[in-house]
Scaffold this motif. Sequence first.
Motif, PDB file in Angstrom:
ATOM      1  N   GLU B 192       0.838  -1.192   0.000  1.00  0.00           N
ATOM      2  CA  GLU B 192       0.000   0.000   0.000  1.00  0.00           C
ATOM      3  C   GLU B 192       0.880   1.252   0.000  1.00  0.00           C
ATOM      4  O   GLU B 192       1.862   1.324   0.731  1.00  0.00           O
ATOM      5  CB  GLU B 192      -0.884  -0.020   1.248  1.00  0.00           C
ATOM      6  N   ARG B 193       0.519   2.203  -0.826  1.00  0.00           N
ATOM      7  CA  ARG B 193       1.328   3.418  -0.907  1.00  0.00           C
ATOM      8  C   ARG B 193       1.443   4.129   0.432  1.00  0.00           C
ATOM      9  O   ARG B 193       2.534   4.513   0.866  1.00  0.00           O
ATOM     10  CB  ARG B 193       0.738   4.379  -1.934  1.00  0.00           C
ATOM     11  N   SER B 194       0.329   4.322   1.112  1.00  0.00           N
ATOM     12  CA  SER B 194       0.353   5.085   2.356  1.00  0.00           C
ATOM     13  C   SER B 194       1.147   4.355   3.436  1.00  0.00           C
ATOM     14  O   SER B 194       1.917   4.979   4.177  1.00  0.00           O
ATOM     15  CB  SER B 194      -1.071   5.344   2.834  1.00  0.00           C
ATOM     16  N   ALA B 195       0.997   3.043   3.499  1.00  0.00           N
ATOM     17  CA  ALA B 195       1.748   2.268   4.483  1.00  0.00           C
ATOM     18  C   ALA B 195       3.245   2.340   4.167  1.00  0.00           C
ATOM     19  O   ALA B 195       4.077   2.481   5.073  1.00  0.00           O
ATOM     20  CB  ALA B 195       1.281   0.818   4.485  1.00  0.00           C
ATOM     21  N   MET B 196       3.564   2.288   2.891  1.00  0.00           N
ATOM     22  CA  MET B 196       4.963   2.386   2.483  1.00  0.00           C
ATOM     23  C   MET B 196       5.527   3.747   2.849  1.00  0.00           C
ATOM     24  O   MET B 196       6.644   3.861   3.364  1.00  0.00           O
ATOM     25  CB  MET B 196       5.078   2.156   0.983  1.00  0.00           C
ATOM     26  N   SER B 197       4.740   4.758   2.593  1.00  0.00           N
ATOM     27  CA  SER B 197       5.162   6.121   2.914  1.00  0.00           C
ATOM     28  C   SER B 197       5.455   6.243   4.408  1.00  0.00           C
ATOM     29  O   SER B 197       6.458   6.844   4.809  1.00  0.00           O
ATOM     30  CB  SER B 197       4.050   7.088   2.496  1.00  0.00           C
ATOM     31  N   ALA B 198       4.594   5.667   5.201  1.00  0.00           N
ATOM     32  CA  ALA B 198       4.794   5.726   6.650  1.00  0.00           C
ATOM     33  C   ALA B 198       6.078   4.999   7.040  1.00  0.00           C
ATOM     34  O   ALA B 198       6.840   5.484   7.888  1.00  0.00           O
ATOM     35  CB  ALA B 198       3.591   5.110   7.363  1.00  0.00           C
ATOM     36  N   GLU B 199       6.332   3.850   6.427  1.00  0.00           N
ATOM     37  CA  GLU B 199       7.536   3.081   6.754  1.00  0.00           C
ATOM     38  C   GLU B 199       8.787   3.831   6.326  1.00  0.00           C
ATOM     39  O   GLU B 199       9.796   3.838   7.044  1.00  0.00           O
ATOM     40  CB  GLU B 199       7.492   1.711   6.067  1.00  0.00           C
ATOM     41  N   ILE B 200       8.730   4.484   5.168  1.00  0.00           N
ATOM     42  CA  ILE B 200       9.878   5.279   4.723  1.00  0.00           C
ATOM     43  C   ILE B 200      10.133   6.396   5.721  1.00  0.00           C
ATOM     44  O   ILE B 200      11.286   6.702   6.062  1.00  0.00           O
ATOM     45  CB  ILE B 200       9.633   5.837   3.307  1.00  0.00           C
TER      46      ILE B 200
END
Lengths: 226, 226
Positions: B192-200
Amino acid sequence: MEKYFAILSRCSLFAGVGREEMGLMLNCLGARERDIPKGEPVFLEGDPAGFIGVVLEGAVQVVRDDYYGTRSVLTVVQPGEIFGEAFSCAGVETMPVSAFALKGGKVLWLDCKRMLTVCSNACQFHNRMVANLLRAVARKNLALSRKIQFMSQRTTKEKIMAYLLDQAKAQGSSEFTIPHDRQALADFLGVERSAMSAEIGKLKRAGILDCKGPWFHLRDTVEEID
Amino acid sequence: MEKYFAILSRCSLFAGVGREEMGLMLNCLGARERDIPKGEPVFLEGDPAGFIGVVLEGAVQVVRDDYYGTRSVLTVVQPGEIFGEAFSCAGVETMPVSAFALKGGKVLWLDCKRMLTVCSNACQFHNRMVANLLRAVARKNLALSRKIQFMSQRTTKEKIMAYLLDQAKAQGSSEFTIPHDRQALADFLGVERSAMSAEIGKLKRAGILDCKGPWFHLRDTVEEID
DNA sequence: GAAAGTATGTTGGAAATCCAACAAAGGAGG
DNA sequence: CCTCCTTTGTTGGATTTCCAACATACTTTC
């Protein structure tokens, strides 16, 4: 070697090659047979590349294990199919994956360099074999793309269904058997075995499918899944 | 066509081909140039296969969209790289994926059948080209295997790190740029884009990496991540 | 046929992902 | 400079997965 002509003639690498040429070509390719007991490595990560393997008997599972020991099953190779060709044709030095014999069996080793170099004996077949090899590598490419398609699904249930629908289509029947046990299927789809097992249970109770061991039957009822 | 010799000579397909042979071969392969505006399809799922595309300018993103509209990014093709070759060489009738121009650009279309059929003009180069094609398909195979390796990681953070470490290695530096925007990177890794963004974001705060847009810098500190 | 070992199914709590909605930061074009 | 539009980051709750542990087949071996 002669006893495996039936297998080899079904191998994509030798499409259109007759019995008498086969012997010449195998000799030309430096073919050697090897027995692999069940569970033993066929080759290991880090081994030198440059070969092409043909499964004569049994089955070979190609895997990649990461730092943490998580195993990813890349493919299962059946009799008459080949392995290692992509890495060898790409010109890598060492194998980035490992392979193990699922059942005890026999593999045939071919020298990839000899395949790509023109030989004097059977040149008329050589070009055909390179074309066959190209097609085989391209097909493996498609298989990897399909695997990616399964893994791209968001939930475990969707991954399972995508895989099973593909298998049903490939085997031309809603009843079929798969070449993985449950652990290997989970490693192939990139999910947890127990979670997958639970999802399969739900699908069974929902009447979507029936299964017993490696045998599956996809019912054509399309209903809501819990 | 002449103006693209610099690009084409870097194309794996034409490795070892000189300027004068290039023209003969392109003619022999039925090459035609085509402009693609930004965002427009280069080809669509269901289009007939049998071609090989070469990116001359811009960049092409190969994707597969499923029933639910979930997009999976298979690869991004840069100038001098080829696409569509695996499907054409495998002998499939229609393309199972689509491709879109990320930036406006030019692609060159080659007829795959002509490549696999012996021609009269430049046969000495023909064999070389088939060998080049084999190597290109095999390399794409490796790229797919790497993608599977990223997707096989259990958590989003591990998928990101596996990808970034691979990119750093491939580009030979801890500072590098990636060919995806955030949405495409998420679609490529299957998260998921948003989850990835949060992890980054977490990775940045933890001092593991720094990034701005497509630019990344992996720090060599190895510390515990929250 | 009993025992040991392996494969599969089941469960519950912790952790991670997904999803939708919104906020913030940039870019393009007028 | 302003507005519109796209991209990226952030948040919270519902859902899903992961993990470990255990129960139950099924196989193999002796």
